[in-house]
Design an enzyme around this catalytic site. Structure first.
Site, PDB file in Angstrom:
ATOM      1  N   ASP A  38       0.832  -1.209   0.000  1.00 55.03           N
ATOM      2  CA  ASP A  38       0.000   0.000   0.000  1.00 55.03           C
ATOM      3  C   ASP A  38       0.869   1.264   0.000  1.00 55.03           C
ATOM      4  OD1 ASP A  38      -2.280   1.486   0.023  1.00 55.03           O
ATOM      5  OD2 ASP A  38      -2.861   1.005   2.074  1.00 55.03           O
ATOM      6  N   HIS A  47       2.596   3.609  -9.027  1.00 56.84           N
ATOM      7  CA  HIS A  47       2.445   2.160  -9.267  1.00 56.84           C
ATOM      8  C   HIS A  47       3.678   1.596  -9.980  1.00 56.84           C
ATOM      9  CE1 HIS A  47      -1.483   2.100  -7.632  1.00 56.84           C
ATOM     10  NE2 HIS A  47      -2.058   2.810  -8.583  1.00 56.84           N
ATOM     11  N   SER A  53      -7.118  -6.066  -5.967  1.00 58.36           N
ATOM     12  CA  SER A  53      -8.227  -6.652  -5.203  1.00 58.36           C
ATOM     13  C   SER A  53      -9.523  -6.606  -6.001  1.00 58.36           C
ATOM     14  CB  SER A  53      -8.416  -5.887  -3.885  1.00 58.36           C
ATOM     15  OG  SER A  53      -9.028  -4.641  -4.143  1.00 58.36           O
ATOM     16  N   LEU A  80      11.505 -20.035  -4.798  1.00 55.59           N
ATOM     17  CA  LEU A  80      10.467 -19.183  -4.201  1.00 55.59           C
ATOM     18  C   LEU A  80       9.156 -19.265  -4.996  1.00 55.59           C
ATOM     19  CD1 LEU A  80       9.702 -16.679  -2.296  1.00 55.59           C
ATOM     20  CD2 LEU A  80      10.403 -15.274  -4.231  1.00 55.59           C
ATOM     21  N   ARG A  89       1.839  -4.955   6.143  1.00 55.73           N
ATOM     22  CA  ARG A  89       1.114  -3.921   5.374  1.00 55.73           C
ATOM     23  C   ARG A  89       1.895  -2.616   5.476  1.00 55.73           C
ATOM     24  NH1 ARG A  89      -5.201  -2.624   4.428  1.00 55.73           N
ATOM     25  NH2 ARG A  89      -4.832  -0.938   2.949  1.00 55.73           N
TER      26      ARG A  89
END
Ligand code: FPP
Length: 247
Positions: A27, A44, A72, A138, A195
């Site tokens: 975020d 972004h 999302s 990973l 977060r």
């Protein structure tokens, strides 16, 4: 492994307690851009660059699963231009990074319903998933068109269908059965959820899977959350005592 990568922090790091699975809510891209008088899409873009940085760091440290909240189910409500910018960024990221990720044995996966993504984005995702499917390094899990309530709702529907068709009975319903019908069915639950940007909420992210995870909130905006900040989060995690409800 932490020792060789982050030489300045060698004394505190304990590679034995590196979280197996880190989930991140990335975020603060918009605020990062605003602080620099830049348009949101450049925030972004910087966030996308940082996906590379953190993926490499997690790989070197020995994290096995890195799950990133990239888009999302609620993000569709953003302006059209921002949504298409994010979809293009994903294509750009995968096209540019696939070879290196693959040569580092990274396996690309997704959670969420990618069938609703634009064809171009879906295609590059499906190709990346296919190319890396046998990799054993990973697991880079991109949460795309993901919402936890939607994921759980779909699992309930699928289980109900199996019951109505006689494949399962009500008595078969267990936590394990529900977990097996989620998008994360073959993944361990996150040990650590991070977060960035100072927001203190889960925003519909992995509600089932985060039941016993440790949470780490930081004011640092996602594009500024680099290796040293990741190490700080892991060290904080290493100082927690996980009890899973026991004494
Ligand atoms: C939240 O910041 C971030 C997102 C909604 C998108 C996350 C996407 C990226 C980090 C880049 C693309 C991802 C990949 C995997 C290449 P925000 O826009 O809500 O920031 P704000 O709260 O400061 O406005």
């Amino acid at each position: 492994m932490i020792k060789s990568f982050f030489k300045d922090k060698t004394d505190q790091a304990d590679s034995l307690k590196v979280p197996e699975h880190i989930a991140i809510i990335m975020d603060g891209n918009g605020r990062w851009a605003k602080k620099r008088n830049m348009p949101r899409n450049l925030g972004h873009k910087a966030g996308g660059e940082n996906v590379k940085t953190i993926t490499k760091a997690c790989d070197k440290i020995g994290v096995k699963y890195l799950t990133l909240y990239a888009f999302s189910t609620e993000n569709w409500k953003r302006p059209e231009e921002e949504v298409s910018g994010l979809m293009d960024l994903l294509v750009f990221f995968l096209k540019n990074e696939l070879n290196e990720l693959h040569s580092n044995h990274v396996r690309i996966r997704t959670i969420g319903d990618i069938s609703h993504l634009p064809v171009k984005t879906r295609k590059v995702l499906e190709d990346s998933i296919e190319v890396t499917k046998n990799n054993e390094g990973l697991n880079l899990v991109l949460a795309l068109n993901y919402g936890s309530r939607n994921e759980i709702t779909l699992a309930v529907k699928e289980i109900s269908k199996k019951i109505s068709e006689g494949e399962l009975s009500v008595n078969d319903i267990s936590e394990e059965l529900i977990a097996n019908h989620l998008d994360t069915s073959d993944m361990p639950d996150p040990d650590l959820m991070i977060r960035t940007s100072g927001e203190l909420r889960l925003s519909n992210y992995m509600l089932w899977q985060l039941a016993y995870s440790e949470f780490y909130f930081t004011d640092v905006l996602w594009p500024d959350f680099k290796g040293p900040q990741l190490i700080e989060a892991i060290e904080d995690y290493q100082n927690r005592k996980r009890r899973f409800g026991k004494l």
